[in-house]
Design a protein around this motif. Structure first.
Motif, short mmCIF file in Angstrom:
data_model
loop_
_atom_site.label_atom_id
_atom_site.label_comp_id
_atom_site.label_asym_id
_atom_site.label_seq_id
_atom_site.Cartn_x
_atom_site.Cartn_y
_atom_site.Cartn_z
N GLY A 198 -38.72 -31.03 -84.20
CA GLY A 198 -38.51 -30.07 -83.13
C GLY A 198 -38.70 -28.63 -83.55
O GLY A 198 -38.39 -27.72 -82.77
N ALA A 199 -39.21 -28.40 -84.76
CA ALA A 199 -39.40 -27.03 -85.24
C ALA A 199 -40.35 -26.29 -84.31
O ALA A 199 -41.47 -26.70 -84.08
CB ALA A 199 -39.95 -27.03 -86.65
N GLY A 200 -39.87 -25.18 -83.75
CA GLY A 200 -40.69 -24.37 -82.87
C GLY A 200 -40.65 -24.77 -81.42
O GLY A 200 -40.86 -23.93 -80.53
N ASP A 201 -40.38 -26.06 -81.14
CA ASP A 201 -40.32 -26.56 -79.75
C ASP A 201 -41.49 -26.08 -78.91
O ASP A 201 -41.34 -25.50 -77.83
CB ASP A 201 -39.00 -26.13 -79.08
N ALA A 213 -46.30 -20.34 -83.18
CA ALA A 213 -46.02 -19.20 -84.06
C ALA A 213 -44.63 -19.32 -84.68
O ALA A 213 -44.43 -19.07 -85.87
CB ALA A 213 -46.14 -17.89 -83.30
N GLU A 214 -43.66 -19.75 -83.85
CA GLU A 214 -42.30 -19.94 -84.36
C GLU A 214 -42.25 -21.11 -85.34
O GLU A 214 -41.55 -21.07 -86.35
CB GLU A 214 -41.33 -20.19 -83.20
N ALA A 215 -43.02 -22.16 -85.04
CA ALA A 215 -43.06 -23.31 -85.94
C ALA A 215 -43.61 -22.91 -87.30
O ALA A 215 -43.06 -23.30 -88.34
CB ALA A 215 -43.91 -24.41 -85.33
N LYS A 216 -44.67 -22.11 -87.33
CA LYS A 216 -45.23 -21.67 -88.60
C LYS A 216 -44.23 -20.83 -89.38
O LYS A 216 -44.14 -20.93 -90.61
CB LYS A 216 -46.52 -20.88 -88.36
N ARG A 217 -43.47 -20.02 -88.67
CA ARG A 217 -42.46 -19.19 -89.34
C ARG A 217 -41.38 -20.06 -89.98
O ARG A 217 -41.00 -19.84 -91.14
CB ARG A 217 -41.82 -18.22 -88.35
N LEU A 218 -40.91 -21.07 -89.25
CA LEU A 218 -39.87 -21.94 -89.78
C LEU A 218 -40.38 -22.77 -90.95
O LEU A 218 -39.68 -22.94 -91.95
CB LEU A 218 -39.36 -22.87 -88.68
N LEU A 219 -41.62 -23.26 -90.83
CA LEU A 219 -42.15 -24.14 -91.86
C LEU A 219 -42.60 -23.37 -93.09
O LEU A 219 -42.82 -23.97 -94.15
CB LEU A 219 -43.33 -24.95 -91.30
N LEU A 252 -33.49 -25.27 -89.76
CA LEU A 252 -33.84 -25.53 -88.37
C LEU A 252 -32.57 -25.58 -87.54
O LEU A 252 -31.69 -26.40 -87.81
CB LEU A 252 -34.61 -26.85 -88.24
N GLU A 253 -32.46 -24.73 -86.53
CA GLU A 253 -31.32 -24.72 -85.63
C GLU A 253 -31.76 -25.18 -84.25
O GLU A 253 -32.75 -24.68 -83.71
CB GLU A 253 -30.72 -23.31 -85.54
#
Length: 289
Positions: free
Chosen positions: A75-78, A82-88, A108-109
């Motif tokens: 669920g990273a970024g949902d 862009a948010e997924a790349k930041r988290l990963l 991951l929150e």
């Protein structure tokens, strides 16, 4: 009257200083100033142990594949790439010497809880005369396994002597297919290996003895997995740790899941399976040189 020759005070002081430096520098070797200088190379009767296989460490945040990270942080970024790349991308751990220790952290929150993942690499260098880098790394590994109270593999009986009768706990493990006995050992990288624990499971390492804290025999030279479940006032969390040693490098993977719903206990199978799979991926990548 003939005058007595004398040296100026400054010249005398310089001569004394030069003599002192000459005396102090006599024991230094060509490797004496480096971070990996071995104890015993100079000024010691015992020779230094042989160096380890690995002389460097990888860049940790980029060493874990994006596909693995997406599985471990579902669920990273949902949908927000862009948010997924930041988290990963992760966050590198702060260390003082990246030739000796590196690490990376991911978080991951979600509305249902939080997952944390960290990977730590430590390249061990022995400073004990006669002790190799690999032997020192094994000592440090065994210290961690002992602190985690990981059960040791049962020693085999000497040839020609009957084995001792198995204990009650050993018999129970055998009936469940404990690792190493030829039974149906779960493959932790597979989702269907072992049924997930029900939501009413007690706060223990695992309801399945095959998923209890134990030695792993498919990673590096030594490896173990630890599993802890705890309930707090705000929720429940499971912490899984995989530690393995490859020659003189220790790798630690810490993976946990927190949830505010105490009826939804994080699954040992899920967390252990993903952490174990990541460990195998890192081990197969020959992370040093």
């Amino acid at each position: 009257m003939q005058r007595r020759a004398y040296a100026p005070a400054a010249a005398l002081a310089a001569a004394v200083l030069a003599a002192g430096l000459t005396g102090c520098g006599g024991g230094g070797g060509s490797g004496g100033g480096g971070i990996d200088a071995k104890a015993g190379q100079s000024g010691s009767s015992a020779p230094a142990g042989p160096p380890g296989k690995y002389h460097s460490l990888p860049e940790p945040c980029g060493y874990v594949s994006p596909g693995t990270l997406r599985r471990m942080l579902p669920g990273a970024g949902d949908g927000d790439e862009a948010e997924a790349k930041r988290l990963l991308r992760g966050q590198a751990a702060i260390t003082y010497d990246t030739d000796r220790r590196v690490g990376c952290r991911w978080k991951l929150e979600t509305p249902n809880g939080t997952r944390h993942l960290s990977v730590d690499f430590e390249r061990v260098v022995s400073y004990q005369p006669g002790v190799s880098d690999e032997a020192r790394a094994q000592q440090l590994y065994e210290r961690q396994a002992s602190a985690a109270r990981i059960p040791s593999a049962a020693p085999s009986a000497p040839s020609g002597k009957p084995s001792a009768a198995p204990s009650a706990s050993a018999s129970a493990s055998a009936s469940a297919g404990a690792p190493g006995d030829g039974g149906p050992v779960p493959q932790l990288g597979e989702e269907s290996a072992v049924p997930s624990a029900p939501s009413s499971a007690p706060a223990s390492a695992s309801t399945d003895p095959r998923l209890a804290p134990r030695v792993l025999d498919d990673l590096g030279d030594d490896a173990f997995v630890n599993d802890k479940l705890a309930t707090t006032g705000t929720g429940v969390h499971r912490d899984v740790t995989v530690v393995f040693r490859s020659s003189n490098v220790l790798v630690t993977i810490a993976y946990d899941q927190w949830t505010t719903d105490k009826q939804q206990v994080p699954s040992s199978q899920d967390l252990q399976g993903k952490a174990h799979g990541l460990a195998r991926e890192l081990d197969a990548g020959h992370f040093g040189n």
